[in-house]
Scaffold this active site. Structure first.
Site, short mmCIF file in Angstrom:
data_model
loop_
_atom_site.label_atom_id
_atom_site.label_comp_id
_atom_site.label_asym_id
_atom_site.label_seq_id
_atom_site.Cartn_x
_atom_site.Cartn_y
_atom_site.Cartn_z
N SER A 174 5.60 0.71 -6.43
CA SER A 174 5.58 0.78 -4.98
C SER A 174 5.67 -0.63 -4.38
O SER A 174 6.62 -1.35 -4.65
CB SER A 174 4.33 1.54 -4.52
OG SER A 174 4.42 1.90 -3.17
N ASP A 273 10.05 11.97 -4.57
CA ASP A 273 9.51 10.82 -3.83
C ASP A 273 10.39 10.54 -2.61
O ASP A 273 11.62 10.42 -2.73
CB ASP A 273 9.47 9.60 -4.75
CG ASP A 273 8.84 8.37 -4.10
OD1 ASP A 273 8.40 8.44 -2.94
OD2 ASP A 273 8.82 7.32 -4.79
N HIS A 305 5.70 10.14 -5.49
CA HIS A 305 5.45 8.70 -5.52
C HIS A 305 4.21 8.39 -6.36
O HIS A 305 3.14 8.97 -6.19
CB HIS A 305 5.25 8.21 -4.09
CG HIS A 305 5.33 6.73 -3.93
ND1 HIS A 305 6.49 6.02 -4.20
CD2 HIS A 305 4.41 5.82 -3.55
CE1 HIS A 305 6.27 4.74 -3.96
NE2 HIS A 305 5.02 4.60 -3.57
#
Length: 330
Positions: A174, A273, A305
């Site tokens: 991320s 995601d 995610h």
């Protein structure tokens, strides 16, 4: 399994809410309340995997937790790939010292047989972006300083004794992938790292990039997509928006992808995601840029995610870890 967020208290009426992503964080005008990612677990030797960990202080603002695979803290001179890892959390959540990342690297360091440097950087909004980039750069320069032939007090014996700097990797999930990208770009713009060090590759797990251009995965959850844009504007108050080169590496003004200072890149995405196609775009744009390296992309079917931190034992998480391990050891 990652720790679940604690039940947050009701919103306070005495302060303006600037941003919230429940049940994880609420940002008021004058304070921040975090309900997830702040837990601390001590470094140790993991009973299940034998992976040893220890904490180091790099500078007044930066520290790290190191992970060493089993049987290498007993005087062995074996050399290993070294992974400098930047945790995610939207620049505002998470810690190298929390149970989620500690459990993940106790497993992953043993699986991949790599030395991991998990970096603790300052969080926004108390320390707005680009503070995280500055701290992450300090961590990287500290790691490569171990190539110098000296016995300074700031050298770590695990890195000095076991790191194979011909296999130096940067990675993150991320926002941590965003950071890893910018570290490699800074290496390019500054003409390289000290002591002749080179980054061999990047591991980009579910990267956090945005842009005003629409991509198909935006429609997987318009609410989440909108929240990610709001998050960025709060964490980087000086931003020009979603086409800021810090959050969109493809816009005019961003360093050219062809100059990325490494020879290998692995991009991992989740089919479910909302950022999936931002990661795919990164792979596509990089391979089309004239960059002379080798890139790979891997997709976890049906997963969202950072699923691997929430469901570390699921088949897709195990498969993703194997893909990353193989990448680091080729």
């Amino acid at each position: 399994m990652a720790a679940a967020p604690v039940a947050p208290p009701p919103a306070s009426a005495d302060d303006e809410i600037v941003y919230e992503s429940m049940p994880c964080i609420r940002v008021y005008k004058n304070r921040v309340e975090r309900y997830f990612g702040t837990e601390f677990v001590a470094a140790s030797t993991d009973a299940a995997t034998g992976v040893a960990s220890r904490d180091v202080v790099i500078s007044p603002n930066v520290s790290a937790r190191l992970y060493l695979p089993p049987r290498l803290d007993d005087g062995s001179a074996a050399k290993l790939p070294i992974l400098v890892y930047y945790h995610g959390g939207g620049f505002c959540l998470g810690s190298a010292f929390n149970p989620t990342f500690h459990a993940y690297f106790n497993t992953f360091a043993g699986l991949a047989n790599v030395l991991v440097v998990s970096v603790e950087y300052r969080l926004a909004p108390e320390h707005p972006v680009p503070a995280a980039y500055a701290d992450s750069w300090d961590a990287l320069t500290w790691v490569v300083s171990h190539l110098a032939a000296d016995d300074s007090d700031n050298r770590d014996p695990w890195i000095a004794g076991h790191a194979d700097f011909s296999r130096l990797y940067l990675g993150g999930e991320s926002a941590g992938s965003n950071i890893a990208h910018h570290m490699a770009m800074r290496v390019a713009t500054e003409g390289g790292l000290a002591h002749g060090a080179r980054i061999r590759g990047l591991v980009m797990i579910h990267p956090y990039f945005l842009g005003t251009d629409k991509v198909p995965s935006d429609d997987l959850s318009p609410e989440v997509r909108e929240s990610l844009g709001s998050l960025w504007r709060v964490m980087c108050p000086t931003t020009t928006g979603e086409d800021d080169p810090l959050i969109n590496p493809f816009v005019d003004g961003a360093p050219p992808l062809a100059s990325l200072a490494c020879s290998r890149v692995l991009v991992c995405v989740g089919e479910g995601d909302v950022l999936r196609d931002r990661g795919r775009n990164y792979y596509d744009r990089l391979t089309a840029s004239g960059w002379p390296g080798e890139a790979e992309i891997w997709q976890a079917p049906g997963k969202g995610h950072t699923f691997h931190l929430l469901e570390p034992s699921c088949d897709e998480a195990v498969a993703q870890d194997k893909v990353i391990s193989d990448f680091l050891n080729r």
